[in-house]
Design a protein around this motif. Structure first.
Motif, short mmCIF file in Angstrom:
data_model
loop_
_atom_site.label_atom_id
_atom_site.label_comp_id
_atom_site.label_asym_id
_atom_site.label_seq_id
_atom_site.Cartn_x
_atom_site.Cartn_y
_atom_site.Cartn_z
N VAL A 23 1.03 11.15 15.61
CA VAL A 23 2.42 11.19 16.00
C VAL A 23 3.30 11.97 14.95
O VAL A 23 2.96 11.43 13.70
CB VAL A 23 3.13 9.57 16.09
N VAL A 24 3.99 12.73 15.15
CA VAL A 24 4.74 13.48 14.05
C VAL A 24 6.28 12.92 14.49
O VAL A 24 7.13 13.05 15.33
CB VAL A 24 4.85 15.14 14.30
N ASN A 80 15.07 4.40 13.39
CA ASN A 80 15.63 5.23 14.43
C ASN A 80 15.02 6.67 13.97
O ASN A 80 15.89 7.80 13.82
CB ASN A 80 17.13 5.27 14.33
N LEU A 81 13.97 6.95 13.77
CA LEU A 81 13.16 8.19 13.43
C LEU A 81 12.69 8.96 14.69
O LEU A 81 12.29 8.18 15.96
CB LEU A 81 11.88 8.12 12.61
N ALA A 86 13.60 24.27 10.83
CA ALA A 86 12.54 23.67 10.15
C ALA A 86 13.15 22.17 9.51
O ALA A 86 13.87 21.97 8.93
CB ALA A 86 11.97 24.42 8.92
N VAL A 87 12.44 21.13 10.02
CA VAL A 87 12.70 19.88 9.61
C VAL A 87 11.72 19.17 8.96
O VAL A 87 10.70 19.43 9.32
CB VAL A 87 13.16 18.88 10.90
N PRO A 88 11.90 18.22 8.16
CA PRO A 88 11.04 17.48 7.29
C PRO A 88 10.04 16.62 8.28
O PRO A 88 11.02 16.07 9.24
CB PRO A 88 11.55 16.92 6.28
N ALA A 89 8.85 16.20 8.46
CA ALA A 89 8.01 15.43 9.10
C ALA A 89 6.95 14.84 8.64
O ALA A 89 6.55 15.29 7.57
CB ALA A 89 7.67 16.59 10.37
N GLN A 108 6.26 20.16 7.72
CA GLN A 108 7.48 20.71 8.13
C GLN A 108 7.12 20.95 9.48
O GLN A 108 6.20 21.22 9.97
CB GLN A 108 7.73 22.15 7.41
N TRP A 109 8.13 20.86 10.38
CA TRP A 109 8.06 21.03 11.76
C TRP A 109 9.42 21.86 12.20
O TRP A 109 10.43 21.54 11.96
CB TRP A 109 8.32 19.71 12.37
N PHE A 110 9.10 22.73 13.17
CA PHE A 110 10.39 23.40 13.74
C PHE A 110 10.92 22.76 15.07
O PHE A 110 10.18 22.51 16.15
CB PHE A 110 9.87 24.73 14.20
#
Lengths: 112, 206
Positions: free
Chosen positions: B185-186, B172-173, B22-25, B14-16
């Motif tokens: 790379v996240v 397009n990520l 919080a977004v899925p990563a 998870q990433w902020f």
């Protein structure tokens, strides 16, 4: 090559925020940044920790308090940049890891 | 066409983001690549970079492939691939290309091989609906009718069969973070394939 999970852990380690350690049953107060338009203010929330879940940057806590006779529970992402600060108000000894029985305790703020 | 590198899917977390959401990563570990050859319009009819990634002992490669590396005096690499690039001429043979081609905020496309699901039924493979498991039902996951009596099955009729283990591209990520030290790379969202699966990470063309 390093283990996959270790790589993610080391990556998350840079993003971990510092705050005092606490356990379920403890009373904590956290300050959340709330932006109202251009203005930003801190909103405190104080209550008993009912549950800790997750690990690393994904660690969350469920905090309960009683406002005007109504129970309010918030689940907060402890490592979120929106959390300005976390304080431990009172340490309590509970035997469960998830002391949900506290929900049935009326004087939840007064427990020991 | 734009720069493309190979990597491994490390896993998800998870990433902020900037707004604290919080977004899925997905974390990808990029294999540093080295320029093995340069294709030019003059000699080959198109411009491209020939890249090698991942160290490998010599005995693991076929002699002809080994020759490609021998010729330019480079240690052998596990993967040899080409990237169509109009500015290929600006690179030199032996030059390293690593994670630093990606930067946070930019968009990438990720190609991987999806998880294999073997011989899958119509529900998993084509998202057919299943029928109730009780209340007098006899068939629960079967495909149902094949058509309306044309004495043949219409071409393209969705049936059970092999599913997964095919090349899938997610386009397009958003790149959330780059860690040059660990070559990570996240990327926001999910990426096809299992953990430790090989993926191709390409800069997204606008």
């Amino acid at each position: 090559m390093t283990g996959m999970d270790e790589l993610i852990q080391s990556l998350e380690a840079q993003k971990l925020r510092e705050f005092p350690e606490f356990r379920p049953g403890d009373v904590i107060r956290f300050y959340e940044k709330i932006s109202e338009g251009a203005r930003e203010r801190l909103q405190p929330f104080e209550g008993v920790v009912l549950r800790l879940s997750g690990s690393g940057t994904r660690q969350m806590a469920t905090v309960r308090k009683v406002v005007a006779g109504i129970g309010v529970e918030r689940t907060v992402a402890l490592h979120s940049p929106k959390i300005e600060k976390i304080e431990v108000v009172k340490r309590n000894k509970v035997r469960r890891s998830r002391p949900f029985w506290l929900r049935r305790v009326a004087r939840i703020h007064k427990i020991e | 066409m734009s720069m493309e590198l190979l990597g491994k899917k490390t896993g998800m977390t998870q990433w902020f983001d900037e707004e604290g959401r919080a977004v899925p990563a997905t974390v990808l570990c990029v294999e540093p690549a080295v320029v093995v050859g340069i294709k030019s319009a003059h000699d080959h009819g198109y411009t491209a970079l020939q890249l090698g990634a991942g160290e490998v002992p010599e005995r693991k490669l076929a002699k002809p492939v080994l020759g490609v590396f021998r010729k330019v005096g480079l240690s052998p690499r596990r993967h040899l691939f080409e990237v169509r690039l109009s500015e290929a001429g600006e690179y030199r043979v032996g030059q390293e290309v690593g994670v630093d081609v990606f930067s946070p905020g930019e968009r990438v496309d990720v190609t991987g091989t999806s998880k294999g699901r073997g011989f899958a039924g119509t529900i998993k493979r084509w998202n057919f609906r299943s029928r109730p498991k009780s209340h007098g039902h006899k068939w629960f996951r079967r495909p149902g009718s094949a058509g309306m009596g044309l004495r043949k099955v219409v071409k393209g009729k969705r049936y059970p069969g092999h599913y997964g283990a095919e090349s899938v591209t997610v386009r397009n990520l958003q790149v959330l973070a780059v860690d040059p030290q660990r070559r990570l790379v996240v990327v926001k969202g999910s990426v096809p394939g299992p953990r430790s699966g090989l993926v191709r990470i390409r800069k997204h063309d606008a």
